[in-house]
Design an enzyme around this catalytic site. Structure first.
Site, PDB file in Angstrom:
ATOM      1  N   ARG A  52      36.428  60.823  62.747  1.00  0.00           N
ATOM      2  CA  ARG A  52      37.777  60.872  63.038  1.00  0.00           C
ATOM      3  C   ARG A  52      38.422  60.927  61.765  1.00  0.00           C
ATOM      4  NH1 ARG A  52      41.228  57.055  63.603  1.00  0.00           N
ATOM      5  NH2 ARG A  52      39.802  55.542  64.811  1.00  0.00           N
ATOM      6  N   TYR A 104      56.927  81.272  66.421  1.00  0.00           N
ATOM      7  CA  TYR A 104      55.905  81.000  67.434  1.00  0.00           C
ATOM      8  C   TYR A 104      56.473  80.102  68.304  1.00  0.00           C
ATOM      9  CZ  TYR A 104      52.179  79.249  69.779  1.00  0.00           C
ATOM     10  OH  TYR A 104      51.269  78.807  70.919  1.00  0.00           O
ATOM     11  N   ASP A 177      54.324  79.478  57.885  1.00  0.00           N
ATOM     12  CA  ASP A 177      53.078  79.881  58.920  1.00  0.00           C
ATOM     13  C   ASP A 177      52.611  81.218  58.790  1.00  0.00           C
ATOM     14  OD1 ASP A 177      51.585  80.659  61.267  1.00  0.00           O
ATOM     15  OD2 ASP A 177      52.996  79.833  62.660  1.00  0.00           O
ATOM     16  N   LYS A 202      43.123  82.294  65.418  1.00  0.00           N
ATOM     17  CA  LYS A 202      43.561  84.005  65.332  1.00  0.00           C
ATOM     18  C   LYS A 202      42.498  84.274  64.403  1.00  0.00           C
ATOM     19  CE  LYS A 202      46.680  82.317  68.263  1.00  0.00           C
ATOM     20  NZ  LYS A 202      47.953  81.991  67.757  1.00  0.00           N
TER      21      LYS A 202
END
Ligand SMILES: *Cc1c(COP(=O)(O)O)cnc(C)c1O
Length: 381
Positions: A52, A104, A177, A202
């Site tokens: 983790r 977004y 972004d 993407k």
């Protein structure tokens, strides 16, 4: 380090260069272990403790991502929004966020939620108006100025250098972004940004088969450590197999992105004055309002995302979207296959997107075949 594209490319190639000493394999192995052993002195044998917190595959992928964006460090996440929400976990009550009106939509929905729940201020500025970002900033209160460029799905361009100056003058950080631009054509840290974000689902992965997100920092500092600790607690790290797939996808990032960008420019030029369209939104067109800034901050092409505004309204746009044959009618972007989407349907009630807008993610098929497909779809009107 020189900031030119070829040097970035060769650095990435170096980082990807791998030969396994025992077997001669040219691809790094997948290491799925969730725990890492200690030696006879109870010291960790390697640099990892627990899955983790970090893993060999995540670390290798982060090394390449930091190089791509010319950053000091990178963190990978289980999705783009997992990275976005882990970053915004750092925000305290009373602090203020500035973000674009069009961005977004999932990220903006999340900002609205935390703003309401936690008493964090949120001002959405009109990204088409010069000076609107500067006016939205509250010196001493604004902690994060968030921008996206090109803006999804209108592909407006926000000036990264100007945004960094405005944010820093007010004591705020600038986060960018850059999912749609990718480090192939824009490296926001070199233009003054503090944090770069990518949905690696993407272009970075590029094959529509991994959900992943990335944050890259220009500086290792206390803030960055807080983001890393948030990831430890939220467990939002990318898994080893997904990190391995993302690294594989990035091997072809430059050729995929350049091919798709070339296709997009050709398609945009072909349709820009089409009788059945009200317009084509693409920053590579000289008629696009952000073209000059784009030409400055997109150094290797204008990307492969565009939108077409169909003459008529929502009904006509949906008829055209359904008539496409080569373009797949699906959400998402940045894969090798071309996708088309009636964006307002997907974004829901807060959406400011025009009802006649179809978003196109241009892939790496033949440009003339894609043009013919759009032509036959427009012919149904
Ligand atoms: C897809 C996308 C996101 C969200 O990323 P996920 O990987 O879907 O969580 C954020 N920003 C932009 C610009 C995107 O296209």
């Amino acid at each position: 380090m020189s900031n030119t594209q070829p040097s970035t490319r060769s650095l990435v190639a170096q980082a990807l260069h791998y030969i396994d000493e025992a077997t001669g394999a040219v691809v790094p192995p997948i290491q799925p272990s969730t725990t890492f052993a200690r030696d006879e002195n109870y010291d960790l044998i390697g640099e990892f403790t627990y899955g983790r917190y970090g893993s060999p595959n995540a670390a290798k992928t982060e090394e390449v991502l930091a190089l791509l964006d010319n950053g000091a460090d990178a963190l990978v996440f289980a999705s783009g929004l997992a990275g976005f929400s882990t970053l915004f976990e750092t925000m305290r009550a009373g602090q203020h966020i500035v973000a674009p009106q069009v961005m977004y939509h999932g990220g903006q929905d999340w900002l609205r939620m935390i703003s309401e729940r936690r008493g964090i201020g949120l001002t959405l500025f009109d990204q088409t108006q010069p000076g609107a970002l500067e006016d939205a900033i509250r010196p001493g209160e604004t902690a994060m100025v968030w921008i996206e460029t090109p803006v999804n799905p209108t592909w407006d361009i926000i000036d990264i250098e100007a945004a960094a100056k405005a944010a820093h003058a007010a004591g705020a950080r600038l986060g960018v972004d850059a999912t749609v631009a990718t480090p192939v054509t824009t490296r926001p840290l070199e233009l003054g940004a503090d944090i770069v974000f990518h949905s690696a689902t993407k272009y970075l992965n590029g094959h529509s088969d991994v959900s992943a997100g990335v944050l890259v920092t220009g500086e290792k500092n206390e803030f960055w450590e807080e983001v890393r600790v948030n990831r430890h607690y939220l467990g939002s790290i990318l898994g080893p197999f997904e990190a391995w797939l993302l690294l594989r996808g990035m091997r072809t990032l430059f050729v995929r992105y350049e091919a798709a960008s070339r296709n997009a420019l050709k398609i945009a030029e072909h349709f820009k004055d089409h009788a059945r369209l009200e317009g084509v939104l693409y920053p590579g067109l000289e008629s696009h309002p952000g073209h000059d800034i784009a030409a400055r901050q997109m150094t290797a092409g204008f990307g492969a995302m565009m939108s077409i505004l169909v003459s008529g309204g929502e009904a006509e746009a949906k008829r055209v979207a359904s008539a496409l044959k080569l373009f797949v009618a699906a959400t998402s972007l940045g894969g090798v296959e071309s996708l088309a989407e009636h964006r307002k349907t997907v974004e829901g009630p807060h959406s400011l997107v025009a009802p006649n807008l179809i978003r196109l993610s241009i892939g790496i098929e033949d440009a003339d075949d894609l043009i013919a497909d759009i032509e036959q779809a427009l012919a149904v009107l």
